[in-house]
Design a protein around this motif. Structure first.
Motif, PDB file in Angstrom:
ATOM      1  N   LYS A  13     122.267 -13.794  34.937  1.00 38.30           N
ATOM      2  CA  LYS A  13     123.021 -15.050  34.964  1.00 38.30           C
ATOM      3  C   LYS A  13     122.494 -16.023  33.911  1.00 38.30           C
ATOM      4  CE  LYS A  13     125.814 -15.753  37.354  1.00 38.30           C
ATOM      5  NZ  LYS A  13     127.277 -15.571  37.131  1.00 38.30           N
ATOM      6  N   GLN A  24     132.933 -23.805  32.797  1.00 43.24           N
ATOM      7  CA  GLN A  24     132.329 -22.517  33.136  1.00 43.24           C
ATOM      8  C   GLN A  24     130.799 -22.626  33.181  1.00 43.24           C
ATOM      9  OE1 GLN A  24     133.756 -19.659  30.327  1.00 43.24           O
ATOM     10  NE2 GLN A  24     135.860 -19.621  31.165  1.00 43.24           N
ATOM     11  N   LEU A  25     130.246 -23.386  32.242  1.00 42.81           N
ATOM     12  CA  LEU A  25     128.796 -23.545  32.201  1.00 42.81           C
ATOM     13  C   LEU A  25     128.285 -24.254  33.451  1.00 42.81           C
ATOM     14  CD1 LEU A  25     126.289 -23.081  30.447  1.00 42.81           C
ATOM     15  CD2 LEU A  25     126.724 -25.290  29.376  1.00 42.81           C
ATOM     16  N   HIS A  36     128.429 -21.698  36.392  1.00 44.62           N
ATOM     17  CA  HIS A  36     127.373 -20.687  36.306  1.00 44.62           C
ATOM     18  C   HIS A  36     126.010 -21.275  36.654  1.00 44.62           C
ATOM     19  CE1 HIS A  36     129.410 -17.069  34.847  1.00 44.62           C
ATOM     20  NE2 HIS A  36     130.201 -17.875  34.123  1.00 44.62           N
ATOM     21  N   LYS A  37     125.771 -22.523  36.309  1.00 46.12           N
ATOM     22  CA  LYS A  37     124.512 -23.149  36.686  1.00 46.12           C
ATOM     23  C   LYS A  37     124.394 -23.307  38.204  1.00 46.12           C
ATOM     24  CE  LYS A  37     123.618 -25.688  32.410  1.00 46.12           C
ATOM     25  NZ  LYS A  37     123.485 -27.029  31.785  1.00 46.12           N
ATOM     26  N   MET A  87     125.845 -21.310  40.370  1.00 49.12           N
ATOM     27  CA  MET A  87     125.636 -19.950  40.874  1.00 49.12           C
ATOM     28  C   MET A  87     124.196 -19.500  40.664  1.00 49.12           C
ATOM     29  SD  MET A  87     129.170 -18.169  39.586  1.00 49.12           S
ATOM     30  CE  MET A  87     128.640 -16.558  40.137  1.00 49.12           C
ATOM     31  N   LEU A  88     123.554 -19.963  39.585  1.00 52.16           N
ATOM     32  CA  LEU A  88     122.174 -19.582  39.318  1.00 52.16           C
ATOM     33  C   LEU A  88     121.236 -20.074  40.419  1.00 52.16           C
ATOM     34  CD1 LEU A  88     120.113 -18.322  37.351  1.00 52.16           C
ATOM     35  CD2 LEU A  88     119.993 -20.548  36.207  1.00 52.16           C
ATOM     36  N   GLU A 139     124.064 -15.136  30.652  1.00 54.69           N
ATOM     37  CA  GLU A 139     125.448 -15.610  30.593  1.00 54.69           C
ATOM     38  C   GLU A 139     125.506 -17.118  30.314  1.00 54.69           C
ATOM     39  OE1 GLU A 139     127.468 -14.518  34.126  1.00 54.69           O
ATOM     40  OE2 GLU A 139     127.315 -12.346  33.790  1.00 54.69           O
ATOM     41  N   ILE A 140     124.601 -17.848  30.956  1.00 55.05           N
ATOM     42  CA  ILE A 140     124.581 -19.298  30.734  1.00 55.05           C
ATOM     43  C   ILE A 140     124.215 -19.621  29.282  1.00 55.05           C
ATOM     44  CG2 ILE A 140     123.347 -21.412  31.330  1.00 55.05           C
ATOM     45  CD1 ILE A 140     123.172 -20.369  34.207  1.00 55.05           C
TER      46      ILE A 140
END
Length: 345
Positions: free
Chosen positions: A107, A87-88, A91-92, A94-95, A110-111
């Motif tokens: 975001k 997940q991490l 998300h990175k 997506m950032l 969240e990270i």
């Protein structure tokens, strides 16, 4: 049908067993007692071994159950950590695609939360693994402690069934009165030394009975000045010696006696007293044992051997007539030998 005279007769009854003399009966009882002790020792050793195995199995089952729980917990936490890392990573990625500053800040939060969760999961996994290692060490220590106790129990069992062949007969002197007419007082003194008290409840009466039974026999010698006491075991004799060292302010003297024949009251150097050999015991007390004093002929023969006047051939040094003993004749006459040789010729 057979003729009445041809019918088989009933076998004669077996002869009655031959009565054993006292020595054979004593040996038979000793053999039975030895077999009984060996059976008891075997049963005791088997019981202790079964108890040891049962305790070790119980420890292994308990530690195995806890180990399985820890292993399942580690697997679960490892899966959670892997999922958090995935997940991490997502998300990175997506950032990097977000252009809006507000969305980018959200975001980032969240990270950071995922990173914090991943770190906590990793710490919990390491803690659980350390707990599993400590459990393995604890299991080994518990099993080692059980084995040590088992060895101690075996040692005590061997001591319990070992045969103490040391003397259990004490020769006691130093009483301030004639013991011939005070046997009850002497017995009460050593019963008390063995831990028996006549006044008290049932426990005290049982202890007094056991202490009284520990004394097999008591005999008076030397006109009542000496008391010979035989105990059932060496341990009881040593306990009585330690606890009964004094009697009404008088210090008693103790000696160990070996053998079953008491010394006679004959003068020193004659009779049976000449055959008594005194040796020092390991505890500093004087032991009295059976021996045989050498006769004058034996001493003369020993002196001859030491002077080299006689010798034995064929390497036989026994004194039972096994070897051919050759003695030097000091009355040797050459003329007589010549006449004897001439006569034989």
């Amino acid at each position: 049908q057979q003729h009445p005279t041809q019918q088989s007769k009933a076998p004669p009854p077996p002869p009655p067993p031959r009565p054993l003399n006292p020595e054979e009966e004593k040996r038979r009882q000793a053999r039975e007692e030895s077999r009984r002790k060996r059976r008891e020792q075997y049963e005791e050793a088997r019981r202790v071994e079964e108890e040891r195995r049962s305790k070790i199995a119980q420890v292994k089952a308990d530690c195995g159950r806890r180990r399985r729980d820890l292993s399942a917990k580690v697997d679960k936490l490892s899966k959670m950590e892997d999922m958090t890392q995935k997940q991490l990573t997502l998300h990175k990625k997506m950032l990097g695609l977000i252009k809006d500053a507000t969305d980018k800040a959200a975001k980032m939060r969240e990270i950071l939360d995922l990173q914090k969760k991943a770190n906590e999961t990793k710490k919990e996994v390491m803690s659980t693994q350390a707990e599993a290692d400590a459990l393995a060490k604890e299991e080994g220590e518990r099993i080692k402690e059980i084995n040590v106790r088992h060895q101690q129990e075996q040692r005590r069992s061997r001591q319990r069934f070992s045969l103490d062949k040391r003397s259990s007969t004490l020769v006691v002197t130093g009483f301030p009165f004639d013991c011939t007419f005070a046997e009850d007082a002497v017995r009460k003194h050593f019963v008390a030394a063995l831990g028996g008290k006549e006044d008290g409840g049932d426990d005290a009466a049982a202890a007094a009975a056991a202490a009284s039974n520990a004394i097999k026999s008591m005999e008076m010698e030397n006109g009542g000045a000496t008391v010979v006491i035989s105990f059932t075991s060496r341990a009881n004799a040593e306990k009585a010696k330690a606890g009964g060292a004094e009697y009404q302010g008088s210090t008693l003297s103790f000696k160990w006696r070996h053998g079953s024949t008491p010394p006679s009251a004959s003068p020193a150097g004659t009779g049976e007293d000449a055959n008594q050999v005194k040796v020092e015991g390991g505890d500093g007390s004087e032991d009295i044992g059976e021996g045989t004093a050498p006769s004058a002929a034996d001493e003369a023969f020993d002196d001859d051997d030491n002077n080299g006047d006689s010798y034995q051939i064929n390497g036989d040094s026994g004194g039972d007539g096994d070897g051919d003993e050759l003695m030097i004749n000091y009355d040797y006459d050459e003329e007589e030998e010549y006449e004897e040789e001439t006569r034989w010729r």
